[in-house]
Design a protein around this motif. Structure first.
Motif, PDB file in Angstrom:
ATOM      1  N   ASP A  58      12.663  24.673  40.640  1.00 39.87           N
ATOM      2  CA  ASP A  58      11.307  24.451  40.118  1.00 39.87           C
ATOM      3  C   ASP A  58      10.950  25.654  39.261  1.00 39.87           C
ATOM      4  N   THR A  59      10.763  25.423  37.984  1.00 35.98           N
ATOM      5  CA  THR A  59      10.543  26.549  37.071  1.00 35.98           C
ATOM      6  C   THR A  59       9.213  27.250  37.309  1.00 35.98           C
ATOM      7  N   SER A  60       8.320  26.626  38.075  1.00 37.43           N
ATOM      8  CA  SER A  60       7.017  27.246  38.301  1.00 37.43           C
ATOM      9  C   SER A  60       7.029  28.196  39.495  1.00 37.43           C
ATOM     10  N   VAL A  61       8.104  28.204  40.252  1.00 40.06           N
ATOM     11  CA  VAL A  61       8.152  29.026  41.473  1.00 40.06           C
ATOM     12  C   VAL A  61       9.092  30.206  41.262  1.00 40.06           C
ATOM     13  N   LYS A  62       8.576  31.379  41.488  1.00 38.55           N
ATOM     14  CA  LYS A  62       9.372  32.589  41.299  1.00 38.55           C
ATOM     15  C   LYS A  62      10.543  32.643  42.282  1.00 38.55           C
ATOM     16  N   SER A 101       5.377  32.362  39.177  1.00 38.57           N
ATOM     17  CA  SER A 101       4.268  32.367  40.128  1.00 38.57           C
ATOM     18  C   SER A 101       4.792  32.173  41.545  1.00 38.57           C
ATOM     19  N   PRO A 102       3.969  32.533  42.545  1.00 39.35           N
ATOM     20  CA  PRO A 102       4.355  32.244  43.920  1.00 39.35           C
ATOM     21  C   PRO A 102       4.391  30.731  44.139  1.00 39.35           C
ATOM     22  N   ASP A 103       4.929  30.330  45.262  1.00 39.04           N
ATOM     23  CA  ASP A 103       5.139  28.911  45.533  1.00 39.04           C
ATOM     24  C   ASP A 103       3.811  28.225  45.842  1.00 39.04           C
ATOM     25  N   ASP A 104       3.331  27.416  44.915  1.00 41.76           N
ATOM     26  CA  ASP A 104       2.106  26.656  45.171  1.00 41.76           C
ATOM     27  C   ASP A 104       2.384  25.161  45.218  1.00 41.76           C
TER      28      ASP A 104
END
Lengths: 117, 373
Positions: free
Chosen positions: B320-324, A21-24
């Motif tokens: 951070d595994t959530s950030v592409k 996902s994009p950086d949130d």
């Protein structure tokens, strides 16, 4: 198939380190310090409470707050003493520069009013 | 003691008034030379003072012959082990353009007093002032502990330690910039006040440690918690391990879990070591935040002729595994030259790539010199 697309695929990407996902990430002072500054700039041999190269310490929120509030490190984009300038055009840390996403997170924190200082 | 040796010893102690970093050993020898760390080291998890066999290994792997014992065989009581390390590096780092750099790394002395299985150990040196330059923090002891071991002459059995030391975790490579150490559960200078129990055997080893962060001086370990590491040897040329660590501090908690693997290919005299970690970070102040990181490293080691040892390593770190795209990879090439049993030169190089070229990249090429007393 839908389970694979919704669950397995993101996990596989996460394990590969690609992210999905994009950086949130929330641009708070705590997140900026503990996920960006501490692991990259606040290593023990550099800007840590142990060594304090140039008088800066970023390995804890408390130390980073004191560093910024001391006024020796600007948060302005075009100031050579700026944390953004140092980590951007001047390429800090020198052997392992910050990625663009982390610079954007710091910028978002500054644009948001530098809350937490 | 001959005058020139005494002079050398005193010079080293005086030079110690500069700065200190860390001493470490060579897991690259495990399986290829000795099965356990205790085959060469006094400590149950390696690093620091060498035992008699470790000194013999240093002699046998060096380019030039020599006496590998402390100060080339200086007489001392049999219950006393002494040592020391001086280490520094210089070369170039690469922040876009090459930039000269020099790093004083380590000036430390170590002593072990042992009797009937009981050991008192201290490693001390000097480091840059902290907290505004308080003299209290210039002179420091990185490690000091009391230890009991069940089989003091065999390098195996039960080890019980209490004092200030590094909780046993992971591969414990000498190069602290390895991603699994720099970003993982065993960063440089992470010694804490701890109590541990270890069982070391040629077939397997288990280490458990409970620790508290240093209450007096600023330290890398800022939390309290525990760490564990277990390794099972699969035959004489392979091993697999599991690791875990939990640390709870004032600002965050961190949980680490991972695996290690080692394979020695005897026909090629080639050792492969690998480590992979998952790190769960929980920021507990402010609005809070949770992130998951990944760190991995693969190292291949090949002894060459004339005291040379070649390492080629590849590392990966996901911030951070959530950030592409928020990850970095590196390729390391290190060439060790064991000139004498006491003197090592090391050419260490790294090329680092962020997001496979999507962000600026870095690296370094440094020459490191290490002298062991």
């Amino acid at each position: 198939m839908s389970i694979i697309m919704k669950r397995v695929w993101p996990i596989a990407f996460a394990i590969a380190g690609c992210g999905t996902s994009p950086d949130d990430r929330p641009p708070t002072f705590e997140v900026v310090t503990l996920t960006v500054l501490a692991p990259s700039c606040g290593q023990v041999q550099c800007h840590s409470t142990t060594t304090r190269v140039q008088g800066y310490a970023f390995d804890t929120v408390e130390a980073a707050r004191a560093t910024f509030n001391a006024g020796n490190l600007s948060l302005s984009n075009d100031n050579p003493e700026s944390v953004l300038y140092q980590s951007g055009p001047n390429r800090m840390p020198p052997d392992s520069p910050l990625p663009d996403e982390d610079l954007a997170l710091i910028q978002a924190w500054i644009d948001g009013g530098k809350l937490g200082l | 003691m001959p005058l020139h040796r005494l002079t050398l010893f005193l010079v080293v102690i005086v030079v110690a008034l500069a700065t200190a970093r860390t001493a470490a050993a060579y897991p690259q020898y495990q399986l290829a030379r000795d099965v356990t760390c205790t085959g060469c080291h006094v400590s149950p998890d390696g690093g620091g003072l060498l035992n008699e066999n470790g000194q013999t290994v240093a002699e046998s792997t060096a380019w030039k012959d020599g006496d590998g014992s402390f100060m080339y065989g200086m007489s001392k009581p049999s219950w006393l082990a002494l040592g020391g390390d001086v280490r520094g590096a210089a070369g170039f780092v690469y922040p876009g353009t090459p930039s000269a750099a020099a790093y004083p790394m380590q000036v430390e002395a170590a002593a072990n007093a042992t009797s009937h299985g009981f050991t008192l150990h201290v490693t001390g040196g000097f480091r840059s002032p902290q907290e505004g330059g308080s003299a209290l923090h210039v002179l420091w002891s990185r490690e000091h502990y009391a230890m009991w071991q069940s089989n003091p002459d065999e390098g195996k059995g039960v080890y019980v330690r209490a004092g200030r030391f590094t909780p046993t975790y992971g591969l414990r490579l000498a190069e602290h910039v390895v991603y699994t150490q720099k970003f993982g559960g065993r960063p440089l200078f992470d010694e804490a006040y701890a109590a541990s129990v270890s069982y070391v055997d040629p077939r397997f080893e288990v280490h458990g440690t409970g620790f508290l962060h240093d209450p007096l001086a600023a330290s890398v370990e800022k939390g309290d918690g525990g760490a564990g590491y277990a390794e099972v040897r699969l035959g004489s040329h392979a091993a697999i391990g599991a690791e875990g660590k939990y640390s709870r501090g004032d600002e965050q908690t961190k949980t680490f879990a991972g695996m290690t693997g080692k394979v020695y290919v005897e026909s090629a005299d080639l050792l492969f070591q690998a480590e992979a970690e998952v790190i769960r970070q929980h920021i507990t102040i402010g609005a809070g935040f949770r992130a998951t990181q990944l760190a991995g490293y693969l190292l291949a080691t090949k002894p060459l002729s004339h005291g040379l040892l070649l390492d080629v390593g590849a590392g990966h770190y996901t911030e951070d595994t959530s950030v592409k795209g928020l990850y970095r990879d590196c390729l390391d090439v290190n060439l060790h030259w064991f000139v004498t049993p006491h003197l090592e030169g090391l050419l260490t190089t790294r090329v680092e790539v962020l997001d496979l070229g999507g962000s600026p990249s870095g690296g370094y090429a440094l020459v490191q010199v290490h002298y062991r007393l």
